[in-house]
Design a protein around this motif. Structure first.
Motif, PDB file in Angstrom:
ATOM      1  N   ARG A 155       0.807  -1.219   0.000  1.00  0.00           N
ATOM      2  CA  ARG A 155       0.000   0.000   0.000  1.00  0.00           C
ATOM      3  C   ARG A 155       0.843   1.273   0.000  1.00  0.00           C
ATOM      4  O   ARG A 155       0.611   2.162  -0.824  1.00  0.00           O
ATOM      5  CB  ARG A 155      -0.990  -0.004   1.173  1.00  0.00           C
ATOM      6  N   PRO A 156       1.830   1.409   0.917  1.00  0.00           N
ATOM      7  CA  PRO A 156       2.652   2.624   0.831  1.00  0.00           C
ATOM      8  C   PRO A 156       3.455   2.707  -0.457  1.00  0.00           C
ATOM      9  O   PRO A 156       3.729   3.794  -0.940  1.00  0.00           O
ATOM     10  CB  PRO A 156       3.560   2.524   2.063  1.00  0.00           C
ATOM     11  N   ARG A 157       3.824   1.564  -1.041  1.00  0.00           N
ATOM     12  CA  ARG A 157       4.553   1.597  -2.304  1.00  0.00           C
ATOM     13  C   ARG A 157       3.690   2.199  -3.398  1.00  0.00           C
ATOM     14  O   ARG A 157       4.147   3.057  -4.164  1.00  0.00           O
ATOM     15  CB  ARG A 157       4.980   0.178  -2.695  1.00  0.00           C
ATOM     16  N   ALA A 158       2.427   1.765  -3.467  1.00  0.00           N
ATOM     17  CA  ALA A 158       1.526   2.308  -4.484  1.00  0.00           C
ATOM     18  C   ALA A 158       1.317   3.801  -4.279  1.00  0.00           C
ATOM     19  O   ALA A 158       1.281   4.579  -5.236  1.00  0.00           O
ATOM     20  CB  ALA A 158       0.188   1.570  -4.442  1.00  0.00           C
ATOM     21  N   LEU A 159       1.180   4.217  -3.007  1.00  0.00           N
ATOM     22  CA  LEU A 159       0.976   5.629  -2.727  1.00  0.00           C
ATOM     23  C   LEU A 159       2.190   6.454  -3.126  1.00  0.00           C
ATOM     24  O   LEU A 159       2.058   7.517  -3.754  1.00  0.00           O
ATOM     25  CB  LEU A 159       0.681   5.827  -1.239  1.00  0.00           C
ATOM     26  N   VAL A 160       3.399   5.960  -2.790  1.00  0.00           N
ATOM     27  CA  VAL A 160       4.622   6.695  -3.120  1.00  0.00           C
ATOM     28  C   VAL A 160       4.811   6.786  -4.628  1.00  0.00           C
ATOM     29  O   VAL A 160       5.145   7.852  -5.165  1.00  0.00           O
ATOM     30  CB  VAL A 160       5.837   6.029  -2.452  1.00  0.00           C
ATOM     31  N   LEU A 161       4.595   5.686  -5.328  1.00  0.00           N
ATOM     32  CA  LEU A 161       4.748   5.705  -6.779  1.00  0.00           C
ATOM     33  C   LEU A 161       3.724   6.636  -7.428  1.00  0.00           C
ATOM     34  O   LEU A 161       4.042   7.397  -8.349  1.00  0.00           O
ATOM     35  CB  LEU A 161       4.604   4.289  -7.348  1.00  0.00           C
ATOM     36  N   GLY A 162       2.474   6.572  -6.959  1.00  0.00           N
ATOM     37  CA  GLY A 162       1.443   7.445  -7.517  1.00  0.00           C
ATOM     38  C   GLY A 162       1.702   8.907  -7.214  1.00  0.00           C
ATOM     39  O   GLY A 162       1.562   9.760  -8.094  1.00  0.00           O
ATOM     40  N   LEU A 163       2.094   9.192  -5.969  1.00  0.00           N
ATOM     41  CA  LEU A 163       2.396  10.571  -5.603  1.00  0.00           C
ATOM     42  C   LEU A 163       3.595  11.093  -6.387  1.00  0.00           C
ATOM     43  O   LEU A 163       3.611  12.233  -6.854  1.00  0.00           O
ATOM     44  CB  LEU A 163       2.658  10.656  -4.102  1.00  0.00           C
ATOM     45  N   GLY A 164       4.613  10.234  -6.550  1.00  0.00           N
ATOM     46  CA  GLY A 164       5.776  10.626  -7.345  1.00  0.00           C
ATOM     47  C   GLY A 164       5.412  10.912  -8.782  1.00  0.00           C
ATOM     48  O   GLY A 164       5.887  11.889  -9.379  1.00  0.00           O
ATOM     49  N   ALA A 165       4.548  10.063  -9.352  1.00  0.00           N
ATOM     50  CA  ALA A 165       4.103  10.298 -10.731  1.00  0.00           C
ATOM     51  C   ALA A 165       3.350  11.619 -10.840  1.00  0.00           C
ATOM     52  O   ALA A 165       3.563  12.398 -11.774  1.00  0.00           O
ATOM     53  CB  ALA A 165       3.222   9.146 -11.197  1.00  0.00           C
ATOM     54  N   GLY A 166       2.481  11.893  -9.856  1.00  0.00           N
ATOM     55  CA  GLY A 166       1.743  13.151  -9.874  1.00  0.00           C
ATOM     56  C   GLY A 166       2.659  14.351  -9.771  1.00  0.00           C
ATOM     57  O   GLY A 166       2.471  15.348 -10.463  1.00  0.00           O
ATOM     58  N   CYS A 167       3.677  14.243  -8.903  1.00  0.00           N
ATOM     59  CA  CYS A 167       4.637  15.348  -8.784  1.00  0.00           C
ATOM     60  C   CYS A 167       5.411  15.536 -10.087  1.00  0.00           C
ATOM     61  O   CYS A 167       5.730  16.663 -10.474  1.00  0.00           O
ATOM     62  CB  CYS A 167       5.601  15.077  -7.633  1.00  0.00           C
ATOM     63  N   PHE A 204       5.805   9.040 -16.170  1.00  0.00           N
ATOM     64  CA  PHE A 204       5.290   7.908 -16.934  1.00  0.00           C
ATOM     65  C   PHE A 204       5.838   6.588 -16.401  1.00  0.00           C
ATOM     66  O   PHE A 204       5.115   5.598 -16.284  1.00  0.00           O
ATOM     67  CB  PHE A 204       5.640   8.055 -18.419  1.00  0.00           C
ATOM     68  N   LEU A 205       7.120   6.561 -16.065  1.00  0.00           N
ATOM     69  CA  LEU A 205       7.732   5.335 -15.568  1.00  0.00           C
ATOM     70  C   LEU A 205       7.139   4.922 -14.227  1.00  0.00           C
ATOM     71  O   LEU A 205       6.765   3.768 -14.019  1.00  0.00           O
ATOM     72  CB  LEU A 205       9.244   5.538 -15.440  1.00  0.00           C
ATOM     73  N   LEU A 206       7.015   5.885 -13.310  1.00  0.00           N
ATOM     74  CA  LEU A 206       6.462   5.575 -11.994  1.00  0.00           C
ATOM     75  C   LEU A 206       4.995   5.182 -12.082  1.00  0.00           C
ATOM     76  O   LEU A 206       4.543   4.262 -11.393  1.00  0.00           O
ATOM     77  CB  LEU A 206       6.630   6.769 -11.048  1.00  0.00           C
ATOM     78  N   LEU A 207       4.235   5.874 -12.933  1.00  0.00           N
ATOM     79  CA  LEU A 207       2.815   5.566 -13.051  1.00  0.00           C
ATOM     80  C   LEU A 207       2.600   4.188 -13.657  1.00  0.00           C
ATOM     81  O   LEU A 207       1.739   3.421 -13.215  1.00  0.00           O
ATOM     82  CB  LEU A 207       2.112   6.622 -13.891  1.00  0.00           C
ATOM     83  N   THR A 208       3.393   3.832 -14.670  1.00  0.00           N
ATOM     84  CA  THR A 208       3.271   2.504 -15.268  1.00  0.00           C
ATOM     85  C   THR A 208       3.542   1.430 -14.226  1.00  0.00           C
ATOM     86  O   THR A 208       2.833   0.424 -14.137  1.00  0.00           O
ATOM     87  CB  THR A 208       4.254   2.352 -16.442  1.00  0.00           C
ATOM     88  N   SER A 209       4.569   1.639 -13.385  1.00  0.00           N
ATOM     89  CA  SER A 209       4.897   0.676 -12.334  1.00  0.00           C
ATOM     90  C   SER A 209       3.811   0.639 -11.267  1.00  0.00           C
ATOM     91  O   SER A 209       3.439  -0.432 -10.783  1.00  0.00           O
ATOM     92  CB  SER A 209       6.243   1.043 -11.701  1.00  0.00           C
ATOM     93  N   ALA A 210       3.279   1.808 -10.898  1.00  0.00           N
ATOM     94  CA  ALA A 210       2.245   1.860  -9.867  1.00  0.00           C
ATOM     95  C   ALA A 210       0.978   1.148 -10.319  1.00  0.00           C
ATOM     96  O   ALA A 210       0.308   0.480  -9.523  1.00  0.00           O
ATOM     97  CB  ALA A 210       1.934   3.312  -9.519  1.00  0.00           C
ATOM     98  N   LEU A 211       0.632   1.273 -11.591  1.00  0.00           N
ATOM     99  CA  LEU A 211      -0.589   0.665 -12.100  1.00  0.00           C
ATOM    100  C   LEU A 211      -0.467  -0.839 -12.240  1.00  0.00           C
ATOM    101  O   LEU A 211      -1.459  -1.548 -12.277  1.00  0.00           O
ATOM    102  CB  LEU A 211      -0.941   1.282 -13.461  1.00  0.00           C
ATOM    103  N   GLN A 212       0.753  -1.333 -12.319  1.00  0.00           N
ATOM    104  CA  GLN A 212       0.971  -2.767 -12.473  1.00  0.00           C
ATOM    105  C   GLN A 212       1.070  -3.469 -11.127  1.00  0.00           C
ATOM    106  O   GLN A 212       0.909  -4.672 -11.049  1.00  0.00           O
ATOM    107  CB  GLN A 212       2.243  -2.993 -13.309  1.00  0.00           C
ATOM    108  N   VAL A 216      -4.186   0.215  -7.096  1.00  0.00           N
ATOM    109  CA  VAL A 216      -4.238   1.266  -8.104  1.00  0.00           C
ATOM    110  C   VAL A 216      -5.076   2.444  -7.622  1.00  0.00           C
ATOM    111  O   VAL A 216      -4.807   3.599  -7.959  1.00  0.00           O
ATOM    112  CB  VAL A 216      -4.783   0.700  -9.433  1.00  0.00           C
ATOM    113  N   THR A 217      -6.080   2.166  -6.795  1.00  0.00           N
ATOM    114  CA  THR A 217      -6.873   3.251  -6.235  1.00  0.00           C
ATOM    115  C   THR A 217      -5.993   4.174  -5.396  1.00  0.00           C
ATOM    116  O   THR A 217      -6.064   5.402  -5.488  1.00  0.00           O
ATOM    117  CB  THR A 217      -8.023   2.688  -5.376  1.00  0.00           C
ATOM    118  N   THR A 218      -5.135   3.565  -4.573  1.00  0.00           N
ATOM    119  CA  THR A 218      -4.217   4.350  -3.749  1.00  0.00           C
ATOM    120  C   THR A 218      -3.249   5.136  -4.618  1.00  0.00           C
ATOM    121  O   THR A 218      -2.979   6.318  -4.376  1.00  0.00           O
ATOM    122  CB  THR A 218      -3.428   3.423  -2.801  1.00  0.00           C
ATOM    123  N   ALA A 219      -2.689   4.475  -5.641  1.00  0.00           N
ATOM    124  CA  ALA A 219      -1.739   5.142  -6.529  1.00  0.00           C
ATOM    125  C   ALA A 219      -2.396   6.307  -7.253  1.00  0.00           C
ATOM    126  O   ALA A 219      -1.803   7.382  -7.403  1.00  0.00           O
ATOM    127  CB  ALA A 219      -1.169   4.147  -7.539  1.00  0.00           C
TER     128      ALA A 219
END
Length: 290
Positions: A155-167, A204-212, A216-219
């Motif tokens: 869960r924190p991994r998805a959040l960090v990857l999603g937040l990083g992608a958003g940033c 793009f790289l972080l989001l692709t990893s987060a979605l996989q 995904v809701t958290t990301a």
């Protein structure tokens, strides 16, 4: 605002295509935080390539919008791509939206309408060299944080990857405003140009990893927050973005309502695992955008 909404439509539709391709490209048993090979495998999927083409169109519309609207208005409009993804998934993949989710789609539209009425023109601040270098530093930091996210629980991994992608997407929004001279010589000497490329690529790289991997809701929730709140503050504080006179709180309300509605639709970062709709092979994977 029309260009910003057009970008949201492009990004939201691309999300459906790219998420399906990202899951199809995943290797069983892989759980690393950021996997560059995943992106290469995804590029062999026609849906991912079609999604990238839509992303390209959306990016052009986003640039046009950022040249005439405040960052906070464009960011909120781009977050609305989640509503687009939900509607596209409902139409093409046979996804059933609950009453709450249809309400959230309406809330996003209402928030954007309020924001459109209250927002002023693009701020006239050009930013400083320090801001451009800061954006480059943030882009580098996003990539490093994403590389370290693989050691975190799901869960924190998805959040960090999603937040990083958003940033990363937020860095793109800000640097588009910082680049004034687009001649080759000027771009080569401008740290904002490097920040734009690195921020967009990292996102793009972080989001692709987060979605996989992971939730995904958290990301998606992390991505929406990362691409809206921070860039909006930068636009107001450093670039001179303002609202129409006397409508500051109306704009804030519209921004909050639009983003809240988008967060309520965060599950549309992922389409159903199985879907008999007209999109062939739609049982692979889905994501949300931008």
């Amino acid at each position: 605002m029309i260009c910003a909404l057009g970008a949201a439509v492009c990004f939201g539709t691309a999300s459906v295509l790219q998420a399906v391709a990202a899951r199809a490209a995943a290797e069983p048993g892989s759980d690393a935080g950021v996997d560059p090979a995943l992106l290469l495998r995804a590029l062999r999927q026609w849906r991912y390539v079609a999604g990238l083409a839509l992303d390209g169109c959306g990016f052009v519309l986003q640039i046009i919008a950022l040249r005439s609207l405040p960052i906070y208005a464009v960011g909120a409009a781009l977050a609305a791509s989640l509503a687009v993804t939900a509607v596209v998934a409902a139409r093409l993949l046979g996804v059933r939206l609950s009453g709450v989710e249809w309400t959230a789609v309406g809330v996003v539209c209402a928030g954007l309408g309020i924001l459109g009425l209250a927002s002023g023109g693009e701020g006239h601040g050009s930013g400083s060299a320090a801001l451009a270098w800061s954006m480059l530093g943030i882009a580098l930091g996003i990539l490093l944080i994403g590389a370290a996210a693989g050691r975190l629980p799901e869960r924190p991994r998805a959040l960090v990857l999603g937040l990083g992608a958003g940033c990363g997407f937020g860095v793109v929004e800000v640097t588009v405003r910082l680049i004034d001279d687009v001649s080759p010589a000027a771009l080569l000497a401008d740290p904002a140009a490097y920040a734009l490329l690195l921020g967009g690529g990292s996102a793009f790289l972080l989001l692709t990893s987060a979605l996989q991997r992971g939730s995904v809701t958290t990301a998606t929730a992390g991505m929406v927050l990362g691409e809206t709140v921070g860039p909006a503050l930068v636009g107001v504080v450093w670039l001179g973005d303002r609202t129409r006179e006397g409508l500051e709180w109306v704009a804030v309300a519209g921004f909050v309502v639009a983003v809240a509605g988008a967060l309520a639709l965060a599950r549309f970062g992922e389409a159903p695992a199985q879907s008999p709709g007209p999109a062939e092979g739609a049982g692979e994977r889905d994501r949300c955008g931008k």
